[in-house]
Design a protein around this motif. Structure first.
Motif, short mmCIF file in Angstrom:
data_model
loop_
_atom_site.label_atom_id
_atom_site.label_comp_id
_atom_site.label_asym_id
_atom_site.label_seq_id
_atom_site.Cartn_x
_atom_site.Cartn_y
_atom_site.Cartn_z
N GLU A 154 35.98 39.90 34.07
CA GLU A 154 36.36 38.86 33.12
C GLU A 154 37.84 38.49 33.29
OE1 GLU A 154 35.24 40.42 29.34
OE2 GLU A 154 33.11 40.01 29.65
N ALA A 155 38.63 39.46 33.67
CA ALA A 155 40.04 39.16 33.91
C ALA A 155 40.22 38.34 35.18
CB ALA A 155 40.85 40.46 34.00
N LEU A 156 39.45 38.65 36.20
CA LEU A 156 39.66 38.03 37.50
C LEU A 156 38.91 36.72 37.67
CD1 LEU A 156 39.65 41.19 39.78
CD2 LEU A 156 41.58 39.69 39.25
N VAL A 157 38.07 36.35 36.74
CA VAL A 157 37.30 35.13 36.91
C VAL A 157 38.16 33.90 36.60
CG1 VAL A 157 36.41 34.92 34.57
CG2 VAL A 157 35.04 34.12 36.49
N ASP A 158 39.22 34.09 35.85
CA ASP A 158 40.08 32.94 35.53
C ASP A 158 40.99 32.64 36.72
OD1 ASP A 158 41.27 31.38 32.90
OD2 ASP A 158 42.76 31.77 34.47
N PRO A 159 41.01 31.38 37.16
CA PRO A 159 41.80 31.05 38.34
C PRO A 159 43.30 31.26 38.15
CG PRO A 159 40.79 29.09 37.38
CD PRO A 159 40.21 30.25 36.67
N VAL A 160 43.79 31.04 36.95
CA VAL A 160 45.22 31.28 36.72
C VAL A 160 45.54 32.76 36.90
CG1 VAL A 160 47.07 31.19 35.02
CG2 VAL A 160 45.41 29.32 35.17
N ARG A 193 43.78 34.92 38.62
CA ARG A 193 43.59 35.31 40.01
C ARG A 193 44.79 34.85 40.83
NH1 ARG A 193 38.92 33.37 40.12
NH2 ARG A 193 39.06 31.93 41.85
N ARG A 194 45.38 33.76 40.45
CA ARG A 194 46.58 33.30 41.15
C ARG A 194 47.73 34.27 40.94
NH1 ARG A 194 49.13 27.32 41.28
NH2 ARG A 194 51.22 27.86 42.02
N ILE A 195 47.88 34.76 39.73
CA ILE A 195 48.92 35.75 39.45
C ILE A 195 48.74 36.98 40.34
CG2 ILE A 195 49.82 37.36 37.71
CD1 ILE A 195 49.12 35.23 35.60
N HIS A 213 47.70 35.27 29.59
CA HIS A 213 47.06 35.70 30.83
C HIS A 213 47.63 37.04 31.30
CE1 HIS A 213 44.52 32.29 31.35
NE2 HIS A 213 45.51 31.42 31.41
N PHE A 214 48.94 37.21 31.22
CA PHE A 214 49.52 38.49 31.60
C PHE A 214 48.99 39.61 30.71
CE2 PHE A 214 52.78 35.78 33.64
CZ PHE A 214 52.80 36.38 34.89
N HIS A 215 48.81 39.28 29.45
CA HIS A 215 48.27 40.27 28.52
C HIS A 215 46.86 40.71 28.95
CE1 HIS A 215 47.70 42.23 24.60
NE2 HIS A 215 46.49 41.70 24.60
N VAL A 216 46.04 39.75 29.30
CA VAL A 216 44.67 40.08 29.71
C VAL A 216 44.68 40.94 30.97
CG1 VAL A 216 42.51 39.08 30.56
CG2 VAL A 216 43.70 38.03 28.64
N LEU A 217 45.54 40.59 31.91
CA LEU A 217 45.61 41.37 33.15
C LEU A 217 46.08 42.79 32.88
CD1 LEU A 217 47.07 38.71 35.59
CD2 LEU A 217 44.78 39.69 35.61
N ARG A 248 60.45 40.05 31.99
CA ARG A 248 59.37 41.00 32.02
C ARG A 248 58.84 41.05 33.45
NH1 ARG A 248 54.86 41.19 27.34
NH2 ARG A 248 55.04 43.43 27.07
N MET A 249 58.93 42.22 34.04
CA MET A 249 58.48 42.37 35.41
C MET A 249 57.01 42.75 35.43
SD MET A 249 61.18 41.65 37.05
CE MET A 249 60.64 42.12 38.70
N ASN A 250 56.34 42.35 36.51
CA ASN A 250 54.92 42.63 36.67
C ASN A 250 54.68 43.32 38.00
OD1 ASN A 250 53.75 40.88 34.31
ND2 ASN A 250 55.23 39.59 35.38
#
Lengths: 115, 115
Positions: A28-34, A36-38, A66-70, A85-87
């Motif tokens: 569910e996290a990876l299905v969003d294109p935004v 997946r782009r991150i 989106h960062f929260h979901v990831l 905020r580093m990722n």
DNA sequence: GTCAAAGTTCGATGCGTGTCATACTTCGAC
DNA sequence: GTCGAAGTATGACACGCATCGAACTTTGAC
């Protein structure tokens, strides 16, 4: 009692243990294109990136979402450097929990015809 | 002019060329647990299965919807045998277009801890 | 101190989609 | 022919989620 101050490094949010994350949540996290782009940019960069250095076609508040979901899905780790905020991509951990998944999704053409 | 009769093998719906399918569409198809279960059963069975032989926790009309999505995403091929609609996993084709994807998603425990 | 930069939080909104029941179609058996 | 089995098509509904703007917080620079 007063709410915790949550200043300084206390702002660092909790990170889940990947072994408790289900494939459903990761998908569910990876299905969003935004999102997946991150992941793709982190993968390609090979280093940690601040939220702002990844340009996304959405507003700041949406990007935060989106960062929260990831992070909740165990895919990235977040920490502060100043106001940034580093990722960090949790590459090895994800690859151990879901072998082959990231490689199958990241850094590929969208369709086989694009290859 | 009259609508086509669509009887007999004419009922067979069109199947897309996998090379025109995007990763986005494949992921959207595979993110649903019911659809991933269908793929998983076809993968495990190693043979074509009729819709009815895959027991799913949804109504018949919903099941039809899920098979439709999987077919449109290029993941299964459908054909009739009598009144039964058979479903075939397009394993090699999918694996060529999206290497490693099916193996990363099918036949695995939900979480690493379940292993 | 002041100010701007970088994110976050909070509501609100709109679209997508998974779900179902019902009616319908096609086929095989009898 | 009739009947049941197996799916399909349609319409309706509800929930989730991606999206945004506005207000807020924390930090670093000056």
């Amino acid at each position: 009692m007063a709410a915790p101050r949550r200043t300084g490094q206390g702002r660092i949010p909790p990170h889940p243990d990947i072994r408790t994350i289900g494939l459903q949540q990761v998908l569910e996290a990876l299905v969003d294109p935004v999102r997946r782009r991150i992941i793709g940019e982190l993968y390609a960069a090979g280093e940690d990136l601040a939220c702002g250095t990844i340009d996304l076609p959405v507003s700041k508040s949406t990007a935060t979402h989106h960062f929260h979901v990831l992070r909740e899905a165990g895919l990235i780790r977040q920490y502060y450097v100043g106001t940034s905020r580093m990722n960090a991509l949790r590459l090895e951990e994800v690859d151990e929990a879901f072998p082959g998944l990231l490689r199958a999704l990241v850094g590929r053409p969208d369709t086989a015809r694009d290859a």
